[in-house]
Design an enzyme around this catalytic site. Structure first.
Site, PDB file in Angstrom:
ATOM      1  N   GLU A  36      -4.728   3.001   6.368  1.00  0.00           N
ATOM      2  CA  GLU A  36      -4.523   2.913   4.920  1.00  0.00           C
ATOM      3  C   GLU A  36      -5.118   4.152   4.241  1.00  0.00           C
ATOM      4  O   GLU A  36      -4.651   4.601   3.199  1.00  0.00           O
ATOM      5  CB  GLU A  36      -5.206   1.647   4.387  1.00  0.00           C
ATOM      6  CG  GLU A  36      -5.051   1.406   2.910  1.00  0.00           C
ATOM      7  CD  GLU A  36      -5.673   0.098   2.474  1.00  0.00           C
ATOM      8  OE1 GLU A  36      -6.237   0.066   1.355  1.00  0.00           O
ATOM      9  OE2 GLU A  36      -5.626  -0.882   3.228  1.00  0.00           O
ATOM     10  N   ARG A  72       0.830  -1.211   0.000  1.00  0.00           N
ATOM     11  CA  ARG A  72       0.000   0.000   0.000  1.00  0.00           C
ATOM     12  C   ARG A  72       0.863   1.258   0.000  1.00  0.00           C
ATOM     13  O   ARG A  72       0.506   2.278   0.568  1.00  0.00           O
ATOM     14  CB  ARG A  72      -0.957   0.024   1.207  1.00  0.00           C
ATOM     15  CG  ARG A  72      -1.879  -1.166   1.294  1.00  0.00           C
ATOM     16  CD  ARG A  72      -2.846  -1.268   0.121  1.00  0.00           C
ATOM     17  NE  ARG A  72      -3.680  -2.455   0.257  1.00  0.00           N
ATOM     18  CZ  ARG A  72      -3.356  -3.654  -0.238  1.00  0.00           C
ATOM     19  NH1 ARG A  72      -2.240  -3.808  -0.913  1.00  0.00           N
ATOM     20  NH2 ARG A  72      -4.162  -4.688  -0.070  1.00  0.00           N
ATOM     21  N   SER A 106     -11.465  -0.557   3.529  1.00  0.00           N
ATOM     22  CA  SER A 106     -10.522  -0.931   4.593  1.00  0.00           C
ATOM     23  C   SER A 106      -9.802   0.313   5.114  1.00  0.00           C
ATOM     24  O   SER A 106      -9.103   0.984   4.364  1.00  0.00           O
ATOM     25  CB  SER A 106      -9.497  -1.931   4.060  1.00  0.00           C
ATOM     26  OG  SER A 106     -10.144  -3.099   3.616  1.00  0.00           O
TER      27      SER A 106
END
Length: 340
Positions: free
Chosen positions: A336, A166, A240
């Site tokens: 995230e 990520r 998420s």
């Protein structure tokens, strides 16, 4: 070049958390020249610029002072093809799932595991988006970006992007320095099916799939995501919220002794990636709600806005989750989602 600048624009419909923050100035751009004109306008007024994609990976905690530039550069173009691969150049403002559907329609493999991920193509390399055992770096070829200060076009190769989990160079060294105008992906005509990660195998069995295909895998992923993740049209969220944390093999073995049911996957560097959703659930916060901010009842990895929560209240929930997981497991969770 004429661009339409709007003043005091609500961003509520431009972010999936539905945060009702204001942009002092706002513009939508549909090509590179409009990107340059918008950046020049902001510079001329002495204002900062803020690049906004689909708003699906961002939490606004305050109003945005300056010019918000929404990327709406569309288009999917075939730029190279041989017996094994095809290269598709995709506009940075193209919806990611629309691109996945295009690949499925043409039987181009590589992104089927990434079906139904919200957001735009231009954000995919920034975040190195990933799901169900696949990351963008595996199909990424190159991108074109405009430097926000010099207005020059720059090409970035796969190596240039320095992809991580990520992560990419655009989240660190080049943070807020470029506008990604197009991304070129390398898709395969000879698919290699990836069904080991998550619940894909079980979903394929449930659907009684006889002949495995990229369409069957995409259908399975869509079914899983639809069953677990709330639709932002119904409940504000950014998917998420936390990254899955990684720990050393030694730390994992200690955790395994204490929590035999702990969920983990081995990384290429032999560290262990833990399932953040499982950690949050075991910390007792699945379904937690305070006012209109909370943790989703079906997927603990997702923080939600039930209606009128502020960005600060979502951020408070984020801190509560981080503290609870650290207290129980000694593991730190990192967001995230980009927090502004």
């Amino acid at each position: 070049m004429s661009i339409q600048i709007e003043d005091n624009k609500s961003l509520k419909s431009f972010n999936t958390f539905s945060m009702n923050v204001q942009a002092s100035h706002f513009v939508t751009v549909s090509d590179r020249e409009e990107v340059r004109a918008s950046l020049q306008w902001a510079t001329g007024k002495g204002l900062p610029s803020f690049i906004l994609g689909g708003g699906s990976n961002i939490l606004f905690t305050k109003d945005v002072d300056g010019l918000v530039i929404q990327n709406s550069i569309k288009g999917i173009e075939k730029v190279y093809e041989d017996e094994e691969y095809v290269h598709l150049k995709v506009g940075g403002g193209e919806a990611w799932h629309r691109f996945v559907l295009y690949c499925l329609d043409h039987n181009y493999a590589g992104v089927e595991n990434l079906a139904l991920i919200p957001g735009l193509a231009g954000a995919s390399p920034m975040q190195n988006i990933g799901a169900y055992g696949v990351e963008i770096k595996e199909v990424f070829h190159e991108l074109t970006a405009i430097h926000r200060a010099t207005l020059e076009e720059v090409q970035f190769s796969n190596k240039d992007c320095e992809f991580g989990y990520r992560e990419s160079v655009f989240k660190h060294r080049y943070k807020d320095q470029f506008v990604i105008t197009d991304v070129t992906y390398k898709l395969s005509k000879k698919p290699v099916f990836k069904v080991e990660y998550g619940a894909i195998k079980q979903e394929l069995e449930k659907a009684a799939v006889q002949d495995l295909s990229i369409q069957a895998i995409a259908n399975a992923v869509i079914a899983i995501r639809s069953s677990k993740l709330p639709d932002p049209k119904d409940i504000g969220n950014a998917g998420s919220f936390f990254k899955n944390p990684s720990v050393s093999k030694e730390q994992f073995e200690i955790l395994k002794l204490m929590f035999p049911e702990i969920v983990a996957y081995e990384n290429p560097d032999h560290t262990m990636k833990l399932a953040a959703g499982w950690l949050i659930e075991q910390a007792g916060l699945k379904g937690f709600r305070k006012g209109d901010a909370g943790v989703h009842a079906r997927q603990a990895l997702v923080l939600v806005n039930y209606g009128n929560a502020s960005g600060a209240e979502i951020l408070e929930t984020c801190s509560l989750v981080q503290d609870a997981v650290y207290e129980r497991f000694g593991v730190e969770l990192a967001p995230e989602v980009n927090i502004v």
